[in-house]
Scaffold this active site. Structure first.
Site, PDB file in Angstrom:
ATOM      1  N   HIS A 266       6.565  -2.293   0.670  1.00  0.00           N
ATOM      2  CA  HIS A 266       6.967  -2.457   2.067  1.00  0.00           C
ATOM      3  C   HIS A 266       8.143  -1.549   2.368  1.00  0.00           C
ATOM      4  CE1 HIS A 266       7.918  -4.344   5.883  1.00  0.00           C
ATOM      5  NE2 HIS A 266       6.704  -4.856   5.823  1.00  0.00           N
ATOM      6  N   ASP A 320      -0.228  -8.759   3.639  1.00  0.00           N
ATOM      7  CA  ASP A 320      -1.664  -8.459   3.645  1.00  0.00           C
ATOM      8  C   ASP A 320      -2.356  -8.873   2.351  1.00  0.00           C
ATOM      9  OD1 ASP A 320      -1.818  -7.327   6.200  1.00  0.00           O
ATOM     10  OD2 ASP A 320      -0.955  -5.470   5.466  1.00  0.00           O
TER      11      ASP A 320
HETATM   12  N1  ACO Z   1       1.072   1.406  -4.633  1.00  0.00           N
HETATM   13  C1  ACO Z   1       1.584   2.299  -5.517  1.00  0.00           C
HETATM   14  N2  ACO Z   1       2.820   2.798  -5.420  1.00  0.00           N
HETATM   15  C2  ACO Z   1       3.583   2.366  -4.390  1.00  0.00           C
HETATM   16  C3  ACO Z   1       3.113   1.443  -3.452  1.00  0.00           C
HETATM   17  C4  ACO Z   1       1.809   0.959  -3.603  1.00  0.00           C
HETATM   18  N3  ACO Z   1       1.286   0.074  -2.747  1.00  0.00           N
HETATM   19  N4  ACO Z   1       4.072   1.211  -2.536  1.00  0.00           N
HETATM   20  C5  ACO Z   1       5.108   1.965  -2.894  1.00  0.00           C
HETATM   21  N5  ACO Z   1       4.809   2.667  -4.006  1.00  0.00           N
HETATM   22  C6  ACO Z   1       5.688   3.588  -4.718  1.00  0.00           C
HETATM   23  C7  ACO Z   1       5.584   4.973  -4.120  1.00  0.00           C
HETATM   24  O1  ACO Z   1       4.572   5.729  -4.726  1.00  0.00           O
HETATM   25  C8  ACO Z   1       6.969   5.518  -4.387  1.00  0.00           C
HETATM   26  O2  ACO Z   1       7.038   5.903  -5.728  1.00  0.00           O
HETATM   27  P1  ACO Z   1       7.872   7.204  -6.153  1.00  0.00           P
HETATM   28  O3  ACO Z   1       9.278   6.923  -5.752  1.00  0.00           O
HETATM   29  O4  ACO Z   1       7.634   7.285  -7.613  1.00  0.00           O
HETATM   30  O5  ACO Z   1       7.256   8.337  -5.366  1.00  0.00           O
HETATM   31  C9  ACO Z   1       7.868   4.311  -4.227  1.00  0.00           C
HETATM   32  O6  ACO Z   1       7.044   3.181  -4.505  1.00  0.00           O
HETATM   33  C10 ACO Z   1       8.425   4.169  -2.828  1.00  0.00           C
HETATM   34  O7  ACO Z   1       7.359   4.088  -1.950  1.00  0.00           O
HETATM   35  P2  ACO Z   1       7.313   4.726  -0.517  1.00  0.00           P
HETATM   36  O8  ACO Z   1       5.926   5.218  -0.250  1.00  0.00           O
HETATM   37  O9  ACO Z   1       8.446   5.661  -0.327  1.00  0.00           O
HETATM   38  O10 ACO Z   1       7.582   3.484   0.384  1.00  0.00           O
HETATM   39  P3  ACO Z   1       7.378   3.484   1.887  1.00  0.00           P
HETATM   40  O11 ACO Z   1       8.433   2.611   2.422  1.00  0.00           O
HETATM   41  O12 ACO Z   1       7.279   4.813   2.485  1.00  0.00           O
HETATM   42  O13 ACO Z   1       5.917   2.851   2.015  1.00  0.00           O
HETATM   43  C11 ACO Z   1       4.153   1.420   2.324  1.00  0.00           C
HETATM   44  C12 ACO Z   1       5.661   1.559   2.346  1.00  0.00           C
HETATM   45  C13 ACO Z   1       3.499   2.481   3.207  1.00  0.00           C
HETATM   46  C14 ACO Z   1       3.815   0.047   2.886  1.00  0.00           C
HETATM   47  C15 ACO Z   1       3.663   1.555   0.879  1.00  0.00           C
HETATM   48  O14 ACO Z   1       4.262   0.576   0.093  1.00  0.00           O
HETATM   49  C16 ACO Z   1       2.150   1.461   0.777  1.00  0.00           C
HETATM   50  O15 ACO Z   1       1.454   2.461   0.981  1.00  0.00           O
HETATM   51  N6  ACO Z   1       1.600   0.245   0.494  1.00  0.00           N
HETATM   52  C17 ACO Z   1       0.161   0.058   0.450  1.00  0.00           C
HETATM   53  C18 ACO Z   1      -0.379  -0.195   1.849  1.00  0.00           C
HETATM   54  C19 ACO Z   1      -0.001  -1.549   2.376  1.00  0.00           C
HETATM   55  O16 ACO Z   1      -0.118  -2.545   1.695  1.00  0.00           O
HETATM   56  N7  ACO Z   1       0.417  -1.583   3.643  1.00  0.00           N
HETATM   57  C20 ACO Z   1       0.775  -2.810   4.326  1.00  0.00           C
HETATM   58  C21 ACO Z   1       2.212  -2.791   4.755  1.00  0.00           C
HETATM   59  S1  ACO Z   1       2.761  -4.377   5.321  1.00  0.00           S
HETATM   60  C22 ACO Z   1       1.982  -4.682   6.771  1.00  0.00           C
HETATM   61  O17 ACO Z   1       1.545  -3.823   7.491  1.00  0.00           O
HETATM   62  C23 ACO Z   1       1.798  -6.143   7.126  1.00  0.00           C
END
Ligand code: ACO
Length: 381
Positions: A266, A320
């Site tokens: 998140h 989710d």
């Molecule tokens: N799976 C794998 N790795 C992840 C995930 C994930 N779901 N979420 C974060 N990470 C990792 C990233 O790869 C990153 O790693 P790094 O630093 O080695 O590159 C680190 O954690 C930070 O992640 P970011 O992508 O910078 O976090 P950001 O805040 O941009 O993204 C997001 C948040 C888009 C929700 C992300 O966690 C994601 O894509 N999750 C999966 C999709 C999801 O479940 N979305 C629902 C959101 S909640 C909602 O809408 C109710």
């Protein structure tokens, strides 16, 4: 004369960490990892209040008293039916159309039909918001049945918002415990500050465009799997893994190929989504109630993947993750999951549209240009 070197601007890709405005509607309190709507902890609202009361709270700033709630629910119930033109229009959409596209098109259609579309007054916007809250479940349920070759079931004004949705989808209302789990999900999904879809609605509103345009755009933003589309993606992922014993190996392969694991992570919560414990409890109740090997397999797989993700990456599930499984256990097909999110988030979106208009400033950020240096246009051939 030499000019002072320009300091390169600080880039905030994805607007991460940027505070763009104030809001009175909701907040995530980082220290306690909690979420409040108009000052009330969402867990307490989910435990003690109906979704209709929460909708009223988000729009009016306070919970309704008994008379206010009676009036509000009576108006919502009266607005549920679709007129014949809308119903006929929706049936003509291709059967392959994703329900989120149906919903987005329906809201656009409602805007085209509404003679007051250009009147952005608070009273007009409040009336439009209530009409959308009432009609969106009718659209989602009609589409749920259309995909099964079944006719639309008319809304029942004797039923509450959550009960009526089951009635319109399945022709029956399940036990109160199932309805309550569904209602809890609606309360938890209703509002979440400046998330991507709400911010989209605020951007559109900031140009002084109309409410239907803002909601249509918000639905488009919510559809993506990094946002609301994740609840559908969670179920596809569980189906792909299949066997709970494969969860850890599947995860290792997925992470090695840089896949994002749906339903985890998140932008705001870094130590766990405050909404997850209450939704997980509701989902666990549905599993126990189902009492069959298939539900038990899914629950074991769900827990195994969660454990593996925490162990490997220390990344927590978001709302989710339990909600996707819960909707499956309630009998909805996967393409209905994100539209259910819309039925709830319409309350938060429209509260933010109203707030944006109260102290509007055009939302128009800057970009740091890193393209080609200026160059002369060559003479044409
Ligand atoms: N799976 C794998 N790795 C992840 C995930 C994930 N779901 N979420 C974060 N990470 C990792 C990233 O790869 C990153 O790693 P790094 O630093 O080695 O590159 C680190 O954690 C930070 O992640 P970011 O992508 O910078 O976090 P950001 O805040 O941009 O993204 C997001 C948040 C888009 C929700 C992300 O966690 C994601 O894509 N999750 C999966 C999709 C999801 O479940 N979305 C629902 C959101 S909640 C909602 O809408 C109710």
């Amino acid at each position: 004369m030499t000019s002072a070197p320009t300091v390169p601007p600080e880039i905030h890709r994805g607007l991460a960490g940027v505070v763009v405005d104030t809001t009175e509607i909701s907040t995530v309190i980082q220290e306690t990892n909690s979420l409040t709507y108009r000052g009330y902890p969402v867990q307490d609202l989910a435990a003690h209040r109906s979704f209709e009361e929460v909708a009223y709270l988000l729009w009016h700033g306070d919970l309704p008293d008994a008379a206010q709630l009676r009036e509000f629910t009576a108006r919502e119930r009266a607005l549920r039916p679709l007129d014949r033109t809308t119903a006929e229009f929706l049936v003509r959409l291709p059967e392959t159309c994703h329900p989120m596209d149906v919903l987005r098109t329906a809201v656009s259609f409602f805007g085209a039909e509404d003679p007051t579309e250009d009147d952005g007054s608070p009273a007009a916007n409040r009336a439009k918001s209530l009409s959308l809250l009432a009609k969106l479940p009718t659209v989602v349920a009609a589409d749920h049945r259309r995909r099964r070759g079944l006719d639309l079931i008319q809304p029942d004004p004797a039923l509450g918002y959550a009960e009526n949705f089951f009635h319109m989808c399945f022709g029956r209302v399940p036990e109160p415990e199932v309805v309550r789990c569904f209602e809890i999900s609606l309360i938890l999904y209703a509002e979440h500050s400046f998330n991507a879809s709400t911010f989209t609605a605020r951007v559109v509103t900031s140009t002084l465009s109309d409410l239907y345009s803002a909601v249509t755009a918000a639905i488009g933003a919510l559809k993506g799997p990094l946002h609301g589309g994740a609840n559908e993606a969670v179920m596809h992922m569980l189906n792909e893994i299949g066997d709970p014993r494969r969860a850890a190996d599947w995860l290792d392969e997925a992470l090695a190929s840089q896949r994002k694991i749906m339903g985890f992570g998140h932008r705001v919560y870094k130590n766990g989504d405050s909404r997850v414990p209450i939704m997980q409890e509701a989902t666990d109740r549905l599993v126990a109630r189902a009492g069959d090997p298939e539900a038990a397999r899914l629950a074991t797989l769900h827990a195994a993947l969660r454990h593996a993700m925490l162990t490997r990456k220390a990344i927590h599930p978001n709302l989710d993750y339990p909600a996707g499984l819960a909707y499956h256990l309630m009998g909805f097909d996967i393409p209905t999951f994100t539209p259910i999110f819309v039925m709830s988030r319409i309350t938060g979106w429209t509260a933010h549209i109203t707030e944006q208009l109260e102290h509007n400033a055009l939302i128009r950020p800057l970009a740091s240009y890193d393209g080609r240096d200026q160059r002369p246009v060559p003479a044409g051939a």
